[in-house]
Design a protein around this motif. Structure first.
Motif, mmCIF file in Angstrom:
data_model
loop_
_atom_site.group_PDB
_atom_site.id
_atom_site.type_symbol
_atom_site.label_atom_id
_atom_site.label_comp_id
_atom_site.label_asym_id
_atom_site.label_seq_id
_atom_site.Cartn_x
_atom_site.Cartn_y
_atom_site.Cartn_z
ATOM 1 N N HIS A 458 38.607 59.002 35.776
ATOM 2 C CA HIS A 458 37.574 58.091 36.212
ATOM 3 C C HIS A 458 37.594 56.598 35.381
ATOM 4 O O HIS A 458 37.731 55.563 36.018
ATOM 5 C CB HIS A 458 36.228 58.685 36.473
ATOM 6 C CG HIS A 458 36.076 59.588 37.338
ATOM 7 N ND1 HIS A 458 36.711 59.567 38.409
ATOM 8 C CD2 HIS A 458 35.437 60.817 37.447
ATOM 9 C CE1 HIS A 458 36.460 60.659 39.150
ATOM 10 N NE2 HIS A 458 35.878 61.475 38.423
ATOM 11 N N ASN A 459 37.638 56.831 34.157
ATOM 12 C CA ASN A 459 38.077 55.737 33.105
ATOM 13 C C ASN A 459 39.109 54.725 33.364
ATOM 14 O O ASN A 459 38.970 53.583 33.359
ATOM 15 C CB ASN A 459 37.934 56.229 31.667
ATOM 16 C CG ASN A 459 36.289 56.722 31.156
ATOM 17 O OD1 ASN A 459 35.591 56.115 31.804
ATOM 18 N ND2 ASN A 459 36.368 57.212 30.081
ATOM 19 N N LEU A 460 40.197 55.450 33.760
ATOM 20 C CA LEU A 460 41.564 54.931 33.959
ATOM 21 C C LEU A 460 41.505 54.224 35.178
ATOM 22 O O LEU A 460 41.647 52.984 35.200
ATOM 23 C CB LEU A 460 42.629 56.030 33.767
ATOM 24 C CG LEU A 460 44.009 55.522 34.355
ATOM 25 C CD1 LEU A 460 44.447 54.921 32.790
ATOM 26 C CD2 LEU A 460 44.815 56.593 34.840
ATOM 27 N N LEU A 461 40.887 54.864 36.161
ATOM 28 C CA LEU A 461 40.968 54.149 37.471
ATOM 29 C C LEU A 461 39.977 52.875 37.433
ATOM 30 O O LEU A 461 40.127 51.837 38.181
ATOM 31 C CB LEU A 461 40.608 55.113 38.741
ATOM 32 C CG LEU A 461 41.556 56.314 38.926
ATOM 33 C CD1 LEU A 461 41.315 57.033 40.121
ATOM 34 C CD2 LEU A 461 43.178 55.760 38.993
ATOM 35 N N GLY A 462 38.618 53.112 36.938
ATOM 36 C CA GLY A 462 37.959 52.157 36.893
ATOM 37 C C GLY A 462 37.995 51.068 36.218
ATOM 38 O O GLY A 462 37.391 49.838 36.329
ATOM 39 N N ALA A 463 39.219 50.993 35.198
ATOM 40 C CA ALA A 463 39.149 50.056 34.452
ATOM 41 C C ALA A 463 40.095 48.859 35.360
ATOM 42 O O ALA A 463 40.280 47.794 34.935
ATOM 43 C CB ALA A 463 40.128 50.305 33.276
ATOM 44 N N VAL A 464 40.574 49.266 36.408
ATOM 45 C CA VAL A 464 41.476 48.442 37.269
ATOM 46 C C VAL A 464 40.599 47.455 38.261
ATOM 47 O O VAL A 464 39.552 47.943 38.578
ATOM 48 C CB VAL A 464 42.484 49.153 38.166
ATOM 49 C CG1 VAL A 464 43.321 48.122 38.978
ATOM 50 C CG2 VAL A 464 43.327 50.110 37.373
ATOM 51 N N ALA A 465 40.668 46.305 38.149
ATOM 52 C CA ALA A 465 39.890 45.140 38.863
ATOM 53 C C ALA A 465 40.392 45.347 40.320
ATOM 54 O O ALA A 465 41.475 45.868 40.610
ATOM 55 C CB ALA A 465 40.265 43.857 38.257
ATOM 56 N N PRO A 466 39.335 44.924 41.031
ATOM 57 C CA PRO A 466 39.839 44.844 42.450
ATOM 58 C C PRO A 466 40.938 44.070 42.679
ATOM 59 O O PRO A 466 40.970 42.852 42.351
ATOM 60 C CB PRO A 466 38.591 44.279 43.229
ATOM 61 C CG PRO A 466 37.251 44.605 42.378
ATOM 62 C CD PRO A 466 37.993 44.601 41.087
ATOM 63 N N GLY A 467 42.035 44.473 43.535
ATOM 64 C CA GLY A 467 43.135 43.632 43.655
ATOM 65 C C GLY A 467 44.341 43.814 42.625
ATOM 66 O O GLY A 467 45.301 43.359 42.634
ATOM 67 N N GLY A 468 43.979 44.655 41.480
ATOM 68 C CA GLY A 468 44.519 44.918 40.320
ATOM 69 C C GLY A 468 45.502 46.143 40.480
ATOM 70 O O GLY A 468 45.441 46.806 41.531
ATOM 71 N N THR A 469 46.636 46.146 39.495
ATOM 72 C CA THR A 469 47.572 47.213 39.829
ATOM 73 C C THR A 469 47.404 48.394 38.493
ATOM 74 O O THR A 469 47.286 47.926 37.351
ATOM 75 C CB THR A 469 49.088 46.560 39.550
ATOM 76 O OG1 THR A 469 49.059 45.618 40.624
ATOM 77 C CG2 THR A 469 50.155 47.727 39.485
ATOM 78 N N LEU A 470 47.608 49.529 39.007
ATOM 79 C CA LEU A 470 47.970 50.646 37.963
ATOM 80 C C LEU A 470 49.374 51.332 38.001
ATOM 81 O O LEU A 470 49.858 51.231 39.021
ATOM 82 C CB LEU A 470 46.985 51.775 38.716
ATOM 83 C CG LEU A 470 47.186 53.209 37.707
ATOM 84 C CD1 LEU A 470 46.471 52.891 36.373
ATOM 85 C CD2 LEU A 470 46.268 54.507 38.526
#
Length: 550
Positions: A458-470
């Motif tokens: 959840h920390n990993l996914l939550g760090a991505v901004a809307p429109g951002g890339t993982l």
């Protein structure tokens, strides 16, 4: 980057070192507790310790005492399942809290500084603050032709483990030791077709034999020549030295036993004779500690009469006692250490680089064309990816659990005149990364330890901004499905204890506010110093602009 590692990482040059990679480096890892033996007692202890946020690494060579048995009995809630199924369930439970189970073998345990050095096959080693011996005992079977192949099947020794399964059958019990008559009354209760053969009369209690005869149990004083098998290889009878053959559906025979403690002898742990005179064990106190402070023992190694359930219970209790021991020690020292942090800091303490200075080719290919913004490099290691991103216009934060690794990032950034922020974090820390703070979150050849609540994920996914890339790149772990010869090699990382790329994909699918652009397996780009990993798994996903911050 093609060669980096941090705690968030099963590591480029570390994930799959084995006999298939003759150029692999020798690895030393640090942990709070090394558990030697991965059956019921060892796994139960490991589970207790992992739940106490201790780094626990179990080493198992796959030779449990009950390996010949197809089913186990008397384990409430798991009645009748195969012993291997229980081990598989236990391993997954330990791994769900980030505990690791290594396939390998411990050769020697020695005192080392304030802890212990565990030498493993392949030249690898563990440095641990505490060691738990859960290696069990080796059964020494009577030297009777045909007995060993049927051991644990229709040659049995425990009325609680196998008695119900042989009820009402023709049983022949072979007495090879004075203590062998101890379970006879129980077998008499299970069947009225029991015959006792006194194969080794020396020391046998004649009064006990007389009581059996008075109760109607046939007792024969004769040496056994062999176990007779039927057409299907199952027990058909017992042949005596005088030529008689006693028909039988199953045989009862006791064993002697030897505590498997040789690896612990260099540290001062030795076995003592068991009160029955049937073998030797390791003596422990009420907390499970041996005569050597810091080394504990649990399960059959301390009491060969324990079935699987009490072995697991004993391991669970001893695991709790080890947790108390570590907590008291840390309290007195005024510290609250992280075993994972210590592990990686030790590996980054050498003067030489651990990884190549090359950025990961997959990262450079996938990021080229993206508009530079804020980037988080999770598990930055020595910083080659973070530095490359900075050189290409990104505002970069390099995150790692190791302060030593981040010091290397800072030194190289200063040398190049680059600006790279540094964040010392475990991905599983509470609020490890700024929520929605990054246009690019990169996890290269890394994974963080699993937890049941998936906090790190959840920390990993939550760090991505809307429109951002993982962007996640992982090793293709298919080669780890191949067996390893534990006599010559130990696999030094357990991918099952870490969040893998498939779990990330599943979480993205459940969230519903992501678009997966790439998820496939590819040949590894050139540029890495290591050559034993040749295939990568790639995930590139974009978070929807319409979603709230995760």
């Amino acid at each position: 980057m093609a060669e980096h590692a941090s705690h968030d990482h099963t590591a480029d040059d570390h994930t799959a070192h084995d006999h298939t990679d003759p150029g692999a480096r020798v690895i030393q890892r640090h942990c709070d507790v090394a558990v030697i033996g991965g059956s019921a007692a060892g796994l139960a202890a490991a589970l207790q310790l992992a739940r106490q946020r201790r780094t626990v690494i179990a080493v198992d060579d796959g030779t449990p005492r009950n390996a010949p048995a197809e089913h186990m009995h008397g384990y409430l809630g798991r009645e009748g399942i195969a012993p291997s199924d229980l081990v598989a369930i236990g391993r997954e439970e330990v791994r769900s809290y980030g505990g690791e189970i290594l396939t390998g073998r411990a050769l020697a345990v020695r005192k080392h500084d304030d802890g212990f050095l565990v030498e493993l096959t392949g030249g690898h080693s563990l440095v641990a603050r505490r060691v738990l011996a859960a290696t069990g005992v080796a059964d020494e079977l009577p030297d009777i032709d045909g007995l060993a192949p049927r051991w644990g099947k229709d040659v049995v020794n425990c009325p609680f483990c196998h008695g119900f399964e042989v009820r009402d059958q023709r049983l022949v019990q072979i007495v090879t030791h004075p203590m062998a008559l101890h379970p006879t009354p129980l077998f008499r209760q299970l069947t009225d077709r029991l015959t006792v053969v006194v194969h080794q009369p020396q020391g046998v209690d004649d009064a006990a034999v007389a009581r059996l005869v008075e109760a109607g149990v046939p007792v024969i004083r004769e040496r056994v020549v062999r176990i007779v098998s039927g057409p299907d290889a199952s027990v058909a009878g017992v042949e005596l030295a005088d030529g008689r053959v006693l028909e039988a559906d199953a045989v009862v025979a006791g064993s002697r036993f030897h505590g498997r403690a040789d690896a612990f002898a260099p540290a001062g742990v030795t076995t003592t004779p068991h009160p029955t005179g049937m073998g030797d064990v390791v003596e422990v106190d009420a907390a499970g500690q041996t005569a050597v402070p810091g080394i504990y023992a649990a399960g059959n190694l301390t009491d060969p009469s324990l079935q699987v359930l009490p072995s697991a219970a004993h391991g669970s209790r001893v695991g709790a006692m080890i947790a108390f021991s570590l907590a008291d020690e840390d309290l007195r020292a005024g510290v609250r250490p992280s075993g994972a942090e210590a592990d990686w800091d030790h590996r980054y303490s050498d003067e030489d680089r651990m990884w190549s200075a090359n950025p990961n080719g997959t990262l450079t290919r996938e990021v080229t064309g993206l508009t530079p913004g804020r980037a988080l490099d999770v598990g930055a290691g020595e910083g080659a990816d973070a530095l490359w991103l900075s050189e290409h216009g990104w505002q970069v934060t390099a995150s790692d659990i190791s302060g030593n690794a981040l010091a290397r990032v800072r030194a190289e950034a200063d040398r190049r005149g680059l600006s790279v922020d540094r964040l010392r974090r475990d991905a599983n820390d509470r609020e490890a990364f700024p929520s929605g703070g990054f246009d690019l979150v990169s996890l290269q050849y890394g994974s963080f330890q699993r937890t049941p609540d998936q906090r790190g994920l959840h920390n990993l996914l939550g760090a991505v901004a809307p429109g951002g890339t993982l962007l996640v790149v992982s090793h293709d772990l298919a080669p780890l499905a191949e067996p390893v010869d534990v006599a010559t090699q130990t696999r030094m990382f357990d991918p099952g204890a870490y969040v893998g790329i498939e779990e990330i994909v599943a979480a993205i699918g459940e969230a519903g506010d992501w678009t997966i652009e790439v998820h496939d397996t590819r040949d590894r780009p050139p540029g890495a110093a290591s050559t034993h990993h040749v295939r990568d798994v790639l995930l590139r996903a974009v978070k929807s602009n319409r979603s709230p911050l995760a």
